[in-house]
Scaffold this motif. Structure first.
Motif, PDB file in Angstrom:
ATOM      1  N   TRP A 195      37.586  66.920  42.088  1.00 40.41           N
ATOM      2  CA  TRP A 195      37.045  66.961  43.220  1.00 40.41           C
ATOM      3  C   TRP A 195      37.711  67.326  44.757  1.00 40.41           C
ATOM      4  O   TRP A 195      37.496  66.397  45.265  1.00 40.41           O
ATOM      5  CB  TRP A 195      36.980  65.096  43.493  1.00 40.41           C
ATOM      6  N   CYS A 210      34.343  57.883  31.707  1.00 43.55           N
ATOM      7  CA  CYS A 210      35.381  57.422  31.869  1.00 43.55           C
ATOM      8  C   CYS A 210      36.188  58.526  32.706  1.00 43.55           C
ATOM      9  O   CYS A 210      35.190  60.071  32.210  1.00 43.55           O
ATOM     10  CB  CYS A 210      37.148  57.359  30.887  1.00 43.55           C
ATOM     11  N   SER A 211      37.103  58.620  33.922  1.00 39.24           N
ATOM     12  CA  SER A 211      36.856  60.530  34.841  1.00 39.24           C
ATOM     13  C   SER A 211      38.297  60.873  34.632  1.00 39.24           C
ATOM     14  O   SER A 211      38.397  62.038  34.486  1.00 39.24           O
ATOM     15  CB  SER A 211      37.687  59.780  35.728  1.00 39.24           C
ATOM     16  N   LYS A 212      38.248  60.553  32.906  1.00 41.74           N
ATOM     17  CA  LYS A 212      39.853  61.909  32.273  1.00 41.74           C
ATOM     18  C   LYS A 212      39.496  62.974  32.603  1.00 41.74           C
ATOM     19  O   LYS A 212      40.165  64.295  33.633  1.00 41.74           O
ATOM     20  CB  LYS A 212      40.190  61.881  30.930  1.00 41.74           C
ATOM     21  N   ARG A 214      33.974  60.546  42.671  1.00 37.70           N
ATOM     22  CA  ARG A 214      33.772  59.707  41.955  1.00 37.70           C
ATOM     23  C   ARG A 214      34.470  60.501  40.290  1.00 37.70           C
ATOM     24  O   ARG A 214      33.613  61.239  39.526  1.00 37.70           O
ATOM     25  CB  ARG A 214      32.610  59.012  41.497  1.00 37.70           C
ATOM     26  N   GLY A 215      34.636  60.128  38.998  1.00 41.98           N
ATOM     27  CA  GLY A 215      35.243  60.648  38.446  1.00 41.98           C
ATOM     28  C   GLY A 215      34.733  60.364  36.804  1.00 41.98           C
ATOM     29  O   GLY A 215      34.444  60.893  35.896  1.00 41.98           O
ATOM     30  N   ASP A 216      34.093  58.802  36.849  1.00 44.94           N
ATOM     31  CA  ASP A 216      33.694  58.280  36.053  1.00 44.94           C
ATOM     32  C   ASP A 216      32.374  58.744  36.061  1.00 44.94           C
ATOM     33  O   ASP A 216      31.575  59.483  36.858  1.00 44.94           O
ATOM     34  CB  ASP A 216      33.192  57.177  35.953  1.00 44.94           C
ATOM     35  N   THR A 217      31.341  58.871  35.420  1.00 42.40           N
ATOM     36  CA  THR A 217      29.537  59.380  35.299  1.00 42.40           C
ATOM     37  C   THR A 217      29.159  58.457  33.935  1.00 42.40           C
ATOM     38  O   THR A 217      29.222  57.486  33.601  1.00 42.40           O
ATOM     39  CB  THR A 217      29.415  60.576  35.085  1.00 42.40           C
ATOM     40  N   TYR A 240      28.673  53.862  30.544  1.00 42.55           N
ATOM     41  CA  TYR A 240      29.797  54.716  31.513  1.00 42.55           C
ATOM     42  C   TYR A 240      30.786  55.743  31.212  1.00 42.55           C
ATOM     43  O   TYR A 240      31.325  55.604  29.644  1.00 42.55           O
ATOM     44  CB  TYR A 240      30.109  53.837  32.597  1.00 42.55           C
ATOM     45  N   PHE A 280      36.994  64.442  34.875  1.00 45.07           N
ATOM     46  CA  PHE A 280      37.202  65.192  36.122  1.00 45.07           C
ATOM     47  C   PHE A 280      38.530  64.906  36.935  1.00 45.07           C
ATOM     48  O   PHE A 280      38.962  65.866  37.815  1.00 45.07           O
ATOM     49  CB  PHE A 280      36.211  64.410  36.844  1.00 45.07           C
ATOM     50  N   LEU A 281      39.445  64.287  36.131  1.00 44.32           N
ATOM     51  CA  LEU A 281      40.944  64.258  36.757  1.00 44.32           C
ATOM     52  C   LEU A 281      42.041  65.541  35.788  1.00 44.32           C
ATOM     53  O   LEU A 281      42.399  66.466  36.809  1.00 44.32           O
ATOM     54  CB  LEU A 281      42.084  63.263  36.123  1.00 44.32           C
ATOM     55  N   VAL A 290      25.906  61.918  38.172  1.00 47.85           N
ATOM     56  CA  VAL A 290      27.547  62.421  39.318  1.00 47.85           C
ATOM     57  C   VAL A 290      26.964  62.224  39.777  1.00 47.85           C
ATOM     58  O   VAL A 290      26.397  61.945  40.641  1.00 47.85           O
ATOM     59  CB  VAL A 290      27.305  63.570  38.874  1.00 47.85           C
TER      60      VAL A 290
END
Length: 209
Positions: free
Chosen positions: A165, A155-157, A111-114, A153, A159-160, A107
């Motif tokens: 954050w 995606c950021s879903k 950032r939303g992606d990992t 990678y 985290f969104l 992480v």
């Protein structure tokens, strides 16, 4: 175990019917070695979670954190994660002794992606590169050497959806304090005031000692 009304999924075909199949792009994004973007990500990441499972299926997910770049890249297929002072349970390390397969999730704050890394691990107690793992004068007693088998990678879903954050969504007081949790579950014989002092502002002074 509660099971009233539970409808279990027991086959991959059923799982695909419910969730669908990945697009060719997503199915094919797994790589076998590090790209320069991956190296930059690892250099910027101060935190990862390492997942392991013992031969009997016993699982563990352990957080690891240090200054950004704490994961040492030896080459395009080998990384090293140093061990720091902790609770000494060694759950993940004991799993690796019987099953070397590990999964790491890296992480970068904000950032939303990992970055996900899967591979085979070995526990190393010394090597020439250990001098490069010293932080605040602490030389790790052991390190986890991971031979990469998959890297990609995500995606950021998640985290969104979680607004992880967004400070305005944070509620750190929604759960009992660390001191109260310790008093109730781990250290009932110690006074709450002592535990509050232990887990207070000076707790960070003992990170490497």
């Amino acid at each position: 175990m509660w099971a009233d009304g539970l409808v279990e999924v027991t086959a991959e075909a059923e799982l695909r019917e419910l969730l669908g199949s990945p697009t060719p792009r997503d199915a094919g994004k797994v790589r076998r070695s590090l790209h320069e973007h991956d190296r930059q990500w690892l250099a910027a990441s101060p935190f990862c979670v390492i997942s392991t499972a013992a031969a009997d299926g016993t699982c563990d997910a352990s957080p690891k954190g240090d200054p950004a770049g704490f994961t040492l890249v030896l080459d395009d297929t080998t990384i090293v994660v140093p061990e720091r002072p902790g609770n000494r349970r060694t759950d993940g390390f004991r799993n690796v002794l019987s099953n070397p397969h590990v999964g790491l999730l890296y992480v970068i704050p904000g950032r939303g992606d990992t970055l996900r890394v899967n591979g085979r691990a070995r526990i190393v107690r010394d090597a020439p590169f250990f001098d490069r793992l010293v932080v605040n004068g602490h030389r790790p007693p052991v390190a986890l050497l991971v031979e990469i088998e998959e890297v990609f990678y995500h995606c950021s879903k998640s985290f969104l959806r979680s607004a992880l954050w967004k400070p305005e969504s944070w509620e750190p007081q929604a759960a009992p304090s660390r001191a109260r949790i310790a008093k109730s579950l781990e250290r009932p014989d110690e006074a709450l005031e002592d535990l509050e002092q232990y887990y207070g502002p000076r707790y960070g002074d003992r990170l490497y000692g």
